[in-house]
Design an enzyme around this catalytic site. Sequence first.
Site, PDB file in Angstrom:
ATOM      1  N   SER B  52       0.863  -1.172   0.000  1.00 40.67           N
ATOM      2  CA  SER B  52       0.000   0.000   0.000  1.00 40.67           C
ATOM      3  C   SER B  52       0.902   1.225   0.000  1.00 40.67           C
ATOM      4  CB  SER B  52      -0.905  -0.009   1.237  1.00 40.67           C
ATOM      5  OG  SER B  52      -1.808   1.075   1.159  1.00 40.67           O
ATOM      6  N   GLU B  53       0.565   2.247  -0.789  1.00 39.68           N
ATOM      7  CA  GLU B  53       1.567   3.278  -1.076  1.00 39.68           C
ATOM      8  C   GLU B  53       1.943   4.146   0.117  1.00 39.68           C
ATOM      9  OE1 GLU B  53      -1.191   2.707  -2.990  1.00 39.68           O
ATOM     10  OE2 GLU B  53      -1.986   4.568  -3.827  1.00 39.68           O
ATOM     11  N   ASN B  54       1.186   4.056   1.221  1.00 35.68           N
ATOM     12  CA  ASN B  54       1.590   4.808   2.405  1.00 35.68           C
ATOM     13  C   ASN B  54       2.621   4.059   3.247  1.00 35.68           C
ATOM     14  OD1 ASN B  54      -0.619   3.030   2.948  1.00 35.68           O
ATOM     15  ND2 ASN B  54      -0.909   4.004   4.933  1.00 35.68           N
ATOM     16  N   GLY B  55       3.439   3.244   2.612  1.00 36.92           N
ATOM     17  CA  GLY B  55       4.584   2.658   3.293  1.00 36.92           C
ATOM     18  C   GLY B  55       4.361   1.290   3.886  1.00 36.92           C
ATOM     19  N   SER B  94       8.529   3.981  -0.220  1.00 35.53           N
ATOM     20  CA  SER B  94       7.357   3.262  -0.701  1.00 35.53           C
ATOM     21  C   SER B  94       7.141   3.536  -2.186  1.00 35.53           C
ATOM     22  CB  SER B  94       6.126   3.692   0.099  1.00 35.53           C
ATOM     23  OG  SER B  94       4.999   2.960  -0.306  1.00 35.53           O
TER      24      SER B  94
END
Lengths: 227, 218
Positions: B52-55, B94
């Site tokens: 998920s792109e928030n890390g 990320s």
Amino acid sequence: MIDKTVQSMADAMAGIKDGSTVLLAGFGSVGQPNALIDGLIEQGAKDLTVAANNAGSGHVGLARLMELGRVRKIVCSFPRSSDPVVFETLYRAGKIELEIVPQGTIAERIRAAGAGVPAFFTATGVGTKMAVGKEHREIDGRTYILENALYGDVGLVEAWEADRWGNLTYKLAGRNFNPIVAMASKLTIVQTQHVVGLGDIHPDHVHTPGIFVDRVLHIPYGDPGGF
Amino acid sequence: MSDSAFTPFNRVQMAQRAAADIPEGWYVNLGIGIPTLVADHVPLDREVIFHSENGILGMGPAPAKDAIEPWLINAGKQYITLRQGGSICHHADSFAMIRGGHLDLCVLGAFQVADNGDIANWATSENDTAPAVGGAMDLAAGAKRLWVIMDHTTKDGTSKLVNKCSYPLTAESCVKRVYTNLATLDVTDRGFVVLGMAPGLTLENLQARTDAKLHLPA
């Protein structure tokens, strides 16, 4: 003895000038330095450029700062958060400038600023309206566009733990933009859930080394909630 | 042309079809909407690592209501769990996973896909006042392969598989496969190649609902 901890919000916010670019960490409300945003509202600086992932929600925090007419420009990837009423009203009335940036490009522009890289080429946005007016270059057969670093005069950060040298840890998804905002800002101000003794954070476990941090304010804010 | 009876795939079947094509070991980012459902149809013993792109790397299913960790959300700002072996990184790392070509697959929704692989999925007008792009352009341009899950047509029957996108582009020439409620198609040098269709649907009927020219596998 180095001691980056400050004892009051007024001390944390001292010296923030009108016209500053403020980098604001946080994703949703997780890892977002809400107390520092309230402190900035209280402090009074205006004509600000604010870079954040979202453009505020409801009538609190960043949305409140905008509602008070203190933000000239927003740089973000996703202005439509859960309740973007303040941003949308100001934007439609032509009272705030918007720069939309792909989320990875905004993250890399901030990281680049912290690393002394003034600009970089990326494939993200090529062939889209993000590329209009930007320098294009073909490298090894692929086209890229040039994106500039995004420097902060001020960076607002929420940490989980901090020591007096400014070494920081973050909790889970609360890390998000915080480490790069700390790197990219001339004045990095941290609100931390916990202040710990020097050496209490194992060197292997420091997420942000203190060199990137200027001021630390102890705010036991509690869990995030409400996005 | 008679329109013989056929049964379109529903949302869950669309997600199941994509999930069935993801092999063990892939690192995968799922966009919001139907793509998010794909994770529910990858069995846990087939180790696919969701990003998920928030890390977040190693995202697991949604938590039980009494086991929510308020510091763990995904890019859609929903509460999630981390699988054993999961990890956290900051936003630039990320997106380095995305932009550096480390993700094996990204699955996104879309408004339109063109037969050269162009995708439009972030704005429905050049004049959209404040469009929200999020990480879509990074994912489309950066992942090793991009699949799209979307309805074959709009509600009024307009084809979403087109010769040229009329909506603002998210990225050029990057979609490799499309799962719709009517068909599965690869995007190739020849254009759209039909890999499968909803039960009862003929190629003629599918073509009648599709602006772009359809091809059969060579």
